[in-house]
Design a protein around this motif. Structure first.
Motif, PDB file in Angstrom:
ATOM      1  N   PHE A 106      87.331  34.008  43.746  1.00  0.00           N
ATOM      2  CA  PHE A 106      86.610  33.487  44.916  1.00  0.00           C
ATOM      3  C   PHE A 106      85.238  34.117  45.044  1.00  0.00           C
ATOM      4  O   PHE A 106      84.612  34.058  46.098  1.00  0.00           O
ATOM      5  CB  PHE A 106      87.421  33.672  46.211  1.00  0.00           C
ATOM      6  N   SER A 107      84.747  34.727  43.977  1.00  0.00           N
ATOM      7  CA  SER A 107      83.391  35.277  43.997  1.00  0.00           C
ATOM      8  C   SER A 107      82.420  34.143  43.753  1.00  0.00           C
ATOM      9  O   SER A 107      82.330  33.598  42.664  1.00  0.00           O
ATOM     10  CB  SER A 107      83.232  36.343  42.909  1.00  0.00           C
ATOM     11  N   GLN A 108      81.685  33.762  44.800  1.00  0.00           N
ATOM     12  CA  GLN A 108      80.792  32.617  44.706  1.00  0.00           C
ATOM     13  C   GLN A 108      79.390  32.983  45.174  1.00  0.00           C
ATOM     14  O   GLN A 108      78.695  32.191  45.799  1.00  0.00           O
ATOM     15  CB  GLN A 108      81.343  31.468  45.549  1.00  0.00           C
ATOM     16  N   ALA A 109      78.973  34.223  44.881  1.00  0.00           N
ATOM     17  CA  ALA A 109      77.640  34.661  45.308  1.00  0.00           C
ATOM     18  C   ALA A 109      76.571  33.808  44.644  1.00  0.00           C
ATOM     19  O   ALA A 109      76.553  33.650  43.436  1.00  0.00           O
ATOM     20  CB  ALA A 109      77.424  36.127  44.949  1.00  0.00           C
ATOM     21  N   ALA A 110      75.670  33.234  45.447  1.00  0.00           N
ATOM     22  CA  ALA A 110      74.598  32.413  44.892  1.00  0.00           C
ATOM     23  C   ALA A 110      73.561  33.267  44.174  1.00  0.00           C
ATOM     24  O   ALA A 110      73.031  32.883  43.157  1.00  0.00           O
ATOM     25  CB  ALA A 110      73.938  31.614  46.007  1.00  0.00           C
ATOM     26  N   GLU A 111      73.283  34.443  44.733  1.00  0.00           N
ATOM     27  CA  GLU A 111      72.315  35.355  44.145  1.00  0.00           C
ATOM     28  C   GLU A 111      72.751  36.778  44.410  1.00  0.00           C
ATOM     29  O   GLU A 111      73.505  37.043  45.351  1.00  0.00           O
ATOM     30  CB  GLU A 111      70.923  35.137  44.760  1.00  0.00           C
TER      31      GLU A 111
END
Length: 330
Positions: A101-106
């Motif tokens: 669930f790691s969905q960091a955009a930046e």
């Protein structure tokens, strides 16, 4: 937790946000956070410090938590809990876990200079340590230098969340130790190769991760292991405990987290079992860990309620924390 709640709203297939007061507050926080981080990413080091100073009471996309200091074979209640923050430094990964669930955009910051300013700010606010996460943070070439920046800023506890695949290169572990890295929190979901391959979507992961763990230990870096309990591995938890005791005895602790129905798990819902299906296997594994001298824990935020395993409360961090100090969140 707030960010994860927002993600659930955004991925519930309707594209809508809850109505009423909760929805209004959520929308406002999202807008304020977006504006804040737009300014942050465009700032120089001096501007960054000034921006953080002005907005230190505003919502920040850094996760601050309090945890019990874990020592080999014991948890010392005389120690004060550690207050640390988690920073995403990478967006890509060299595995493809079915429940990620790691969905960091930046990344939280861009470049060593900005991280240096952020570390100084955190230290001034009483933060004891930092956890570098991602994505897979070891895919960031300059991360050892960023680790050094954190040490130089006075942060006392520096940890790396990793799958340890890159640490199969013995020299990399030495490089991180020289930079000041003290501990690694390593994902190890099973002692069975086929199960690990199924979970990570990356053939041969188990052998590479184990090699990486051993290299970290040889380099003098403390290793804490994390197993995400899910439908594919929960019958094998005791096998994992025995493997850790026999093959990775230098590891400091083994945490049993619980798979969250977020991220890719929303598209692979079969990976999320009912908690009642898993508690028996988890209880057996925890008792075996006690017998074999493996420090095992169930975390509070992504674990299961300890009321489901009566008599085994000592393994739950929430249960220990309430005996040491009240939780503090920023």
């Amino acid at each position: 937790d707030t960010v994860r709640a927002a993600l659930r709203f955004a991925t519930d297939r309707t594209g809508s946000v809850a109505n009423g007061h909760t929805g209004l507050v959520l929308r406002q926080n999202i807008e304020r956070t977006e504006q804040f981080f737009t300014k942050l990413r465009e700032s120089t080091s001096r501007e960054l410090s000034e921006l953080l100073e002005k907005r230190h009471q505003s919502f920040m996309e850094v996760e601050v938590m309090q945890k019990v200091p874990i020592r080999r074979r014991s948890v010392d209640p005389a120690d004060l809990p550690v207050v640390e923050t988690k920073l995403d430094v990478a967006t890509r990964c060299n595995q493809n876990c079915v429940f990620c669930f790691s969905q960091a955009a930046e990344p939280t910051c861009r470049g060593r200079e900005q991280y240096g300013g952020l570390f100084a700010y955190l230290k001034a606010r009483g933060i004891d340590g930092v956890v570098f996460s991602g994505g897979e943070p070891t895919l960031v070439p300059e991360l050892p230098e960023i680790v050094s920046e954190a040490i130089e800023a006075g942060l006392l506890n520096v940890t790396l969340e990793t799958n340890a695949l890159e640490f199969r290169n013995h020299g990399l572990a030495d490089r991180y130790r020289q930079a000041g890295l003290q501990a690694a929190f390593v994902s190890l979901h099973s002692a069975d190769s086929a199960t690990v391959d199924r979970i990570t979507g990356t053939p041969g992961s188990l052998a590479r991760t184990v090699d990486g763990i051993r290299n970290l230990l040889t380099a003098g870096i403390e290793v804490h292991l994390n197993c995400v309990v899910n439908r594919y591995n929960h019958p094998q938890l005791s096998q994992l405990v025995r493997f850790v005791a026999e093959e990775l005895s230098g590891a400091t602790s083994l945490t049993f987290s619980y798979v969250a129905p977020l991220g890719r798990a929303l598209d692979n819902r079969e990976v999320v079992p009912r908690i009642t299906e898993t508690v028996s296997n988890l209880g057996t594994a925890l008792q075996l860990a006690d017998e074999l001298g493996v420090i095992a824990f169930v975390p509070g935020r992504c674990g299961i309620p300890y009321c489901l395993l009566p008599g085994l409360e000592r393994f739950f961090l929430d249960y220990r924390m309430r005996k040491i100090a009240p939780a503090t969140h920023h």
